[in-house]
Design an enzyme around this catalytic site. Structure first.
Site, PDB file in Angstrom:
ATOM      1  N   THR A 144       0.849  -1.199   0.000  1.00  0.00           N
ATOM      2  CA  THR A 144       0.000   0.000   0.000  1.00  0.00           C
ATOM      3  C   THR A 144       0.882   1.245   0.000  1.00  0.00           C
ATOM      4  O   THR A 144       1.954   1.251   0.607  1.00  0.00           O
ATOM      5  CB  THR A 144      -0.914  -0.014   1.240  1.00  0.00           C
ATOM      6  OG1 THR A 144      -1.802  -1.126   1.120  1.00  0.00           O
ATOM      7  CG2 THR A 144      -1.740   1.266   1.366  1.00  0.00           C
ATOM      8  N   GLY A 146       6.164  -0.667  -0.054  1.00  0.00           N
ATOM      9  CA  GLY A 146       6.989   0.510   0.203  1.00  0.00           C
ATOM     10  C   GLY A 146       7.340   0.604   1.676  1.00  0.00           C
ATOM     11  O   GLY A 146       7.121  -0.320   2.458  1.00  0.00           O
ATOM     12  N   GLY A 187       3.448   2.258   7.719  1.00  0.00           N
ATOM     13  CA  GLY A 187       2.149   2.613   8.277  1.00  0.00           C
ATOM     14  C   GLY A 187       1.769   4.059   8.072  1.00  0.00           C
ATOM     15  O   GLY A 187       0.704   4.482   8.507  1.00  0.00           O
ATOM     16  N   GLU A 218      -0.357  -5.057   6.213  1.00  0.00           N
ATOM     17  CA  GLU A 218       0.973  -5.163   5.586  1.00  0.00           C
ATOM     18  C   GLU A 218       1.857  -6.137   6.354  1.00  0.00           C
ATOM     19  O   GLU A 218       2.594  -6.927   5.762  1.00  0.00           O
ATOM     20  CB  GLU A 218       1.642  -3.785   5.533  1.00  0.00           C
ATOM     21  CG  GLU A 218       1.019  -2.864   4.496  1.00  0.00           C
ATOM     22  CD  GLU A 218       1.564  -1.456   4.525  1.00  0.00           C
ATOM     23  OE1 GLU A 218       1.453  -0.772   3.499  1.00  0.00           O
ATOM     24  OE2 GLU A 218       2.092  -1.026   5.569  1.00  0.00           O
TER      25      GLU A 218
HETATM   26  C1  A5P Z   1       1.332   2.174   4.068  1.00  0.00           C
HETATM   27  O1  A5P Z   1       0.666   1.889   5.233  1.00  0.00           O
HETATM   28  C2  A5P Z   1       2.783   2.381   4.328  1.00  0.00           C
HETATM   29  O2  A5P Z   1       3.386   1.367   5.048  1.00  0.00           O
HETATM   30  C3  A5P Z   1       3.523   2.663   3.042  1.00  0.00           C
HETATM   31  O3  A5P Z   1       4.228   1.558   2.597  1.00  0.00           O
HETATM   32  C4  A5P Z   1       4.426   3.770   3.296  1.00  0.00           C
HETATM   33  O4  A5P Z   1       3.674   4.807   3.902  1.00  0.00           O
HETATM   34  C5  A5P Z   1       5.120   4.286   2.043  1.00  0.00           C
HETATM   35  O5  A5P Z   1       4.249   5.045   1.271  1.00  0.00           O
HETATM   36  P1  A5P Z   1       4.729   5.806  -0.034  1.00  0.00           P
HETATM   37  O6  A5P Z   1       5.211   4.765  -0.980  1.00  0.00           O
HETATM   38  O7  A5P Z   1       3.500   6.522  -0.509  1.00  0.00           O
HETATM   39  O8  A5P Z   1       5.809   6.751   0.370  1.00  0.00           O
END
Ligand code: A5P
Length: 229
Positions: A25, A82, A95, A103
């Site tokens: 996500t 990510g 997060g 995740e």
């Molecule tokens: C989602 O809950 C997060 O763990 C994302 O992996 C994290 O915030 C990275 O997000 P971006 O890729 O938008 O920077």
């Protein structure tokens, strides 16, 4: 191509026919979902995806990625996700996008966990990014008081309308601006012992490969054994 998309495209070269994929996500993971969708369209790639959020599930459906639920003894071959911060040992804070619980469940159910970031996410020591902690809404202020012992500035995450942000599982998120996390494993264990805490956005020892995209076009790959002792 921007650095996030470049890292995502490299990650998707690890995807093979027949794989069950964990779909992360966030904006970088979204680039990976799109790149998987393009391979399905162009090459007829056959994969199934286990999304880590409603947002990612919707995007995967738009790209015609068949969706699997994480049921029974399903083992995921590869998860691409990510991170908000990554340290030199490839430990993570995740997060920021609110999906840390799913995740982490998907990460732990995966044989390989490929983390994709742009260069801005790298840090020698985790903690500049506020650490997300998912808590049960019931009695959350009491949970917050416990957390204040570790981080006096802990704050409840708000949605755009000012109400408490809720995860896909109906949880609240408390963000902890720790500043500097010297021992991520010890902090994760201490937080998880607290009543009301469901999950912590520290991913310790889970990354099996890191791909970093740079704005100058370079891409670097690292595995945990590359990390300095
Ligand atoms: C989602 O809950 C997060 O763990 C994302 O992996 C994290 O915030 C990275 O997000 P971006 O890729 O938008 O920077």
């Amino acid at each position: 191509m921007n650095a996030k998309a470049a890292a995502a495209r490299r990650a998707v070269t690890y995807v093979q026919n027949g794989m069950i994929l964990g779909l992360g996500t966030g904006s970088t993971a979204a680039c990976a979902i799109e790149a998987i969708g393009e391979r399905i369209r162009q090459e007829g790639l056959r994969v199934q995806g286990v999304p880590t959020s409603a947002r990612s599930e919707e995007l995967a459906r738009q790209w015609n990625i068949p969706i699997r639920s994480l049921s029974g003894s399903l083992e995921i071959d590869l998860t691409i996700d990510g991170a908000d911060e990554v340290d030199t040992a490839l430990n993570l804070i995740k997060g920021g996008g609110g999906a840390l619980v799913r995740e982490k469940i998907v990460a732990v159910a995966s044989r390989e966990r490929l983390i994709i970031v742009d260069e801005s996410k790298q840090t020698p020591v985790l903690g500049a990014f506020p650490l997300p902690v998912a808590v049960i809404p019931f009695g959350w202020e009491s949970t917050q008081r416990q957390l204040q012992a570790l981080c006096p500035d802990v704050r409840l995450r708000a949605a755009s309308d000012g109400s408490p942000y809720r995860t896909d599982d109906g949880l609240y998120l408390l963000d902890l601006p720790m500043g500097r996390i010297e021992d991520p494993a010890a902090l994760e264990a201490a937080l998880k012992r607290m009543v009301g805490v469901v999950e912590v956005g520290l991913f310790v020892g889970l990354t099996t490969r890191l791909i970093v995209g740079y704005t100058d076009g370079r891409i670097e790959e690292r595995v945990p054994t590359d990390a300095p002792a």
